[in-house]
Design a protein around this motif. Sequence first.
Motif, PDB file in Angstrom:
ATOM      1  N   SER A 171      -4.190   1.166  -7.189  1.00  0.00           N
ATOM      2  CA  SER A 171      -5.272   1.928  -6.577  1.00  0.00           C
ATOM      3  C   SER A 171      -6.407   1.006  -6.172  1.00  0.00           C
ATOM      4  O   SER A 171      -6.655  -0.021  -6.803  1.00  0.00           O
ATOM      5  CB  SER A 171      -5.791   2.990  -7.546  1.00  0.00           C
ATOM      6  OG  SER A 171      -6.256   2.385  -8.739  1.00  0.00           O
ATOM      7  N   LEU A 182       4.320  13.519  -3.384  1.00  0.00           N
ATOM      8  CA  LEU A 182       5.287  12.498  -3.003  1.00  0.00           C
ATOM      9  C   LEU A 182       5.498  11.488  -4.119  1.00  0.00           C
ATOM     10  O   LEU A 182       6.637  11.121  -4.436  1.00  0.00           O
ATOM     11  CB  LEU A 182       4.840  11.793  -1.713  1.00  0.00           C
ATOM     12  CG  LEU A 182       5.024  12.575  -0.408  1.00  0.00           C
ATOM     13  CD1 LEU A 182       4.581  11.736   0.775  1.00  0.00           C
ATOM     14  CD2 LEU A 182       6.472  13.022  -0.226  1.00  0.00           C
ATOM     15  N   PHE A 183       4.417  11.029  -4.721  1.00  0.00           N
ATOM     16  CA  PHE A 183       4.540  10.054  -5.812  1.00  0.00           C
ATOM     17  C   PHE A 183       5.395  10.641  -6.935  1.00  0.00           C
ATOM     18  O   PHE A 183       6.319   9.989  -7.437  1.00  0.00           O
ATOM     19  CB  PHE A 183       3.155   9.671  -6.335  1.00  0.00           C
ATOM     20  CG  PHE A 183       3.161   8.512  -7.285  1.00  0.00           C
ATOM     21  CD1 PHE A 183       2.891   7.226  -6.848  1.00  0.00           C
ATOM     22  CD2 PHE A 183       3.462   8.698  -8.632  1.00  0.00           C
ATOM     23  CE1 PHE A 183       2.909   6.146  -7.723  1.00  0.00           C
ATOM     24  CE2 PHE A 183       3.487   7.629  -9.517  1.00  0.00           C
ATOM     25  CZ  PHE A 183       3.203   6.352  -9.061  1.00  0.00           C
ATOM     26  N   ARG A 243      -0.275  12.954  -1.359  1.00  0.00           N
ATOM     27  CA  ARG A 243      -0.088  11.782  -2.210  1.00  0.00           C
ATOM     28  C   ARG A 243       0.554  12.126  -3.546  1.00  0.00           C
ATOM     29  O   ARG A 243       1.573  11.544  -3.931  1.00  0.00           O
ATOM     30  CB  ARG A 243      -1.427  11.079  -2.445  1.00  0.00           C
ATOM     31  CG  ARG A 243      -1.265   9.677  -3.087  1.00  0.00           C
ATOM     32  CD  ARG A 243      -2.539   9.180  -3.731  1.00  0.00           C
ATOM     33  NE  ARG A 243      -2.866   9.976  -4.903  1.00  0.00           N
ATOM     34  CZ  ARG A 243      -2.281   9.834  -6.088  1.00  0.00           C
ATOM     35  NH1 ARG A 243      -1.320   8.938  -6.272  1.00  0.00           N
ATOM     36  NH2 ARG A 243      -2.643  10.598  -7.104  1.00  0.00           N
ATOM     37  N   LYS A 244      -0.036  13.055  -4.281  1.00  0.00           N
ATOM     38  CA  LYS A 244       0.461  13.387  -5.616  1.00  0.00           C
ATOM     39  C   LYS A 244       1.892  13.946  -5.589  1.00  0.00           C
ATOM     40  O   LYS A 244       2.758  13.473  -6.352  1.00  0.00           O
ATOM     41  CB  LYS A 244      -0.500  14.368  -6.295  1.00  0.00           C
ATOM     42  CG  LYS A 244      -0.240  14.619  -7.779  1.00  0.00           C
ATOM     43  CD  LYS A 244      -1.393  15.422  -8.380  1.00  0.00           C
ATOM     44  CE  LYS A 244      -1.204  15.612  -9.879  1.00  0.00           C
ATOM     45  NZ  LYS A 244      -0.128  16.582 -10.186  1.00  0.00           N
ATOM     46  N   SER A 249      -4.550   1.333   4.297  1.00  0.00           N
ATOM     47  CA  SER A 249      -5.587   2.320   3.951  1.00  0.00           C
ATOM     48  C   SER A 249      -6.656   2.334   5.036  1.00  0.00           C
ATOM     49  O   SER A 249      -7.850   2.345   4.767  1.00  0.00           O
ATOM     50  CB  SER A 249      -6.211   1.998   2.580  1.00  0.00           C
ATOM     51  OG  SER A 249      -7.141   2.979   2.200  1.00  0.00           O
ATOM     52  N   TYR A 280      -5.510  15.634   1.001  1.00  0.00           N
ATOM     53  CA  TYR A 280      -4.524  14.548   1.031  1.00  0.00           C
ATOM     54  C   TYR A 280      -4.022  14.248  -0.376  1.00  0.00           C
ATOM     55  O   TYR A 280      -2.807  14.130  -0.604  1.00  0.00           O
ATOM     56  CB  TYR A 280      -5.127  13.287   1.656  1.00  0.00           C
ATOM     57  CG  TYR A 280      -4.241  12.069   1.459  1.00  0.00           C
ATOM     58  CD1 TYR A 280      -3.095  11.896   2.229  1.00  0.00           C
ATOM     59  CD2 TYR A 280      -4.530  11.120   0.478  1.00  0.00           C
ATOM     60  CE1 TYR A 280      -2.260  10.803   2.026  1.00  0.00           C
ATOM     61  CE2 TYR A 280      -3.703  10.035   0.269  1.00  0.00           C
ATOM     62  CZ  TYR A 280      -2.566   9.877   1.045  1.00  0.00           C
ATOM     63  OH  TYR A 280      -1.735   8.809   0.834  1.00  0.00           O
ATOM     64  N   GLU A 281      -4.942  14.117  -1.326  1.00  0.00           N
ATOM     65  CA  GLU A 281      -4.563  13.791  -2.704  1.00  0.00           C
ATOM     66  C   GLU A 281      -3.687  14.886  -3.308  1.00  0.00           C
ATOM     67  O   GLU A 281      -2.665  14.609  -3.939  1.00  0.00           O
ATOM     68  CB  GLU A 281      -5.819  13.607  -3.560  1.00  0.00           C
ATOM     69  CG  GLU A 281      -6.629  12.374  -3.220  1.00  0.00           C
ATOM     70  CD  GLU A 281      -5.919  11.088  -3.621  1.00  0.00           C
ATOM     71  OE1 GLU A 281      -5.232  11.092  -4.660  1.00  0.00           O
ATOM     72  OE2 GLU A 281      -6.052  10.083  -2.893  1.00  0.00           O
ATOM     73  N   THR A 310       0.313   2.728   1.102  1.00  0.00           N
ATOM     74  CA  THR A 310      -0.130   2.153  -0.178  1.00  0.00           C
ATOM     75  C   THR A 310       0.277   3.011  -1.368  1.00  0.00           C
ATOM     76  O   THR A 310      -0.193   2.772  -2.482  1.00  0.00           O
ATOM     77  CB  THR A 310      -1.660   1.989  -0.192  1.00  0.00           C
ATOM     78  OG1 THR A 310      -2.284   3.295  -0.291  1.00  0.00           O
ATOM     79  CG2 THR A 310      -2.168   1.300   1.052  1.00  0.00           C
ATOM     80  N   LEU A 311       1.135   4.005  -1.170  1.00  0.00           N
ATOM     81  CA  LEU A 311       1.418   5.010  -2.192  1.00  0.00           C
ATOM     82  C   LEU A 311       1.781   4.415  -3.552  1.00  0.00           C
ATOM     83  O   LEU A 311       1.314   4.885  -4.587  1.00  0.00           O
ATOM     84  CB  LEU A 311       2.544   5.935  -1.717  1.00  0.00           C
ATOM     85  CG  LEU A 311       2.906   7.101  -2.629  1.00  0.00           C
ATOM     86  CD1 LEU A 311       1.727   8.058  -2.791  1.00  0.00           C
ATOM     87  CD2 LEU A 311       4.131   7.847  -2.101  1.00  0.00           C
ATOM     88  N   GLU A 350      -2.656   5.375   4.770  1.00  0.00           N
ATOM     89  CA  GLU A 350      -2.926   5.651   3.362  1.00  0.00           C
ATOM     90  C   GLU A 350      -1.620   5.750   2.585  1.00  0.00           C
ATOM     91  O   GLU A 350      -1.492   5.228   1.470  1.00  0.00           O
ATOM     92  CB  GLU A 350      -3.728   6.943   3.242  1.00  0.00           C
ATOM     93  CG  GLU A 350      -4.612   7.048   2.017  1.00  0.00           C
ATOM     94  CD  GLU A 350      -5.735   6.012   1.997  1.00  0.00           C
ATOM     95  OE1 GLU A 350      -5.548   4.992   1.295  1.00  0.00           O
ATOM     96  OE2 GLU A 350      -6.754   6.203   2.653  1.00  0.00           O
ATOM     97  N   LEU A 351      -0.630   6.414   3.175  1.00  0.00           N
ATOM     98  CA  LEU A 351       0.663   6.553   2.504  1.00  0.00           C
ATOM     99  C   LEU A 351       1.376   5.219   2.319  1.00  0.00           C
ATOM    100  O   LEU A 351       2.172   5.068   1.393  1.00  0.00           O
ATOM    101  CB  LEU A 351       1.569   7.488   3.310  1.00  0.00           C
ATOM    102  CG  LEU A 351       1.615   8.954   2.901  1.00  0.00           C
ATOM    103  CD1 LEU A 351       2.631   9.705   3.750  1.00  0.00           C
ATOM    104  CD2 LEU A 351       1.942   9.112   1.427  1.00  0.00           C
TER     105      LEU A 351
END
Length: 520
Positions: free
Chosen positions: A164, A87-88, A84-85, A372, A79-80, A159-160, A156-157
């Motif tokens: 943290s 997309l951010f 997540r990484k 989350s 996922y990370e 909270t992107l 989870e997304l």
Amino acid sequence: MILPAALASLLLSLTAFAQESDEEQPALDLSGETVVVYNPDFSQSRELAEYYAEKRGIPKDRLIALELPLEDSISREQYEKLIRKPLFETFVRRGWWKLALSEITDPASSKPRQAMLVGESGVRVVCLMRGVPFQIRREQEKPATAKEDEASVDSELATLGMPSAPLAGAIRNPYFNQDVRFQIFQGAPGMLIVGRLDAPDADTVKRMIDDALHAEQEGLRGRAVIDFALKTGAYQEGEDWLTRSTILFREHGVPVFIDKEESLIPDHWPLPDTAFYFGWYAATVSGGVGSPAFKFMPGAIACHLHSYSAAAIRSEDRHWVGPLLKHGAAVSLGNVFEPYLSLTVHFDVLNQRLMEGYTVGEASWNATPVLSWMNVVCGDPLYRPYARGPGSTMGDDGRGRDYALYQGIAMKYQERGSQELKQALSELAETRNKPHLLELTALLSASEGKNAEAIELLEHAESLYVINTDKVRAQLYLAELYRKEGRAEQSKKLLQRIMDNKAFANVPAILAAKAMLEKQ
């Protein structure tokens, strides 16, 4: 009786009310702040993303391809690294997010610290297409209750762009039950509304997109079905959500069929024109909405509360979300792992926001107390079933018009009490020879616990019906009301009459009559 002139005046006033409702709705549009994420390695994921973007007017540069595993679940590391990484970094690189140095409280030490957070946002909605995994697997062994580290990808997304937080457990949702549209909400600049267009197959996803757009244009009309489970104690909260939802639907002119039995609504029970379904608490789809012949109205919103209701979104016969979508719902909410009752979607808040004109995405996250965590929203997040306000369209000349008339009159009589409303509905039904309106009025009486009144209305409706499916349904409802009123012998005789009538042999609901008769 309403005289023709009075009837015309009433219909004109309902049309004027519909126009007023349309004008009063806020015209906020989130399509320009939406990103669509798809998996190019998953069959038809890209095609569905392009189809959705075209239908919603989302710019092509806001479609993002992420090469992801084909499985439903992924590890936290995946996922990370894969979601997540990328997309951010994409949001920042393309200027959709502008970061600013901000002071926050470190959740680990409770001390203030500085961090780069989202200061300005051009992305507020993320739509995940079929093919994007929906589960993040647990890593820690034997976690404490409510401190699990598994989650839905979607929650989870959400909270992107937020500060943290520890992986274990949920975090408070700052948007929960806030009386404001998300586009103008200032409480969490980095929070995202996350929806998922996912289902057992690609054709169902495309139908979900089309049905949402159709309902926005033509109005979402039909019945609400509320299936109580008569739970108490620690589970009373869920029953309260259903009770408040029933009241909300009545107040907004949506006819409600309620089932106050511990078991689910029986198999094959006739539930025509279901636009909303809320119930609990079975592990696998069953009962009336799971019967082979059952179909939801286009644009319907359907939720069955269970810990693992969304654990198999792409299955048409496991758990609830996938099967409900396969039966025609446009939207279904659920949980990919154990969410604990208080931390899942609050049905009453969800329905209140929908009636107020919020999008499905806004209403769903506004009704969910934590992020989350475990929940998913399957459906077009931009879908606004009441974009034009309750009772804003009169409908066609078919059954849809009956619901529009019912809703318009109910909204007109909001301040006068249900007896005057039922009188107006009954008189209109008589004047226009609409037994269906009599049936809807009977549902209102039954939902208020006035069974004798409901029986009288239904008996009259049944005498006027000419179509066999309508006659069987009215007779089944009557048999159940007779039973509740202690008229067991009358109920049994009516059920037997249904079984003996050869004209009813091919009506699916006859199976419900047979099962009901066998129990007596």
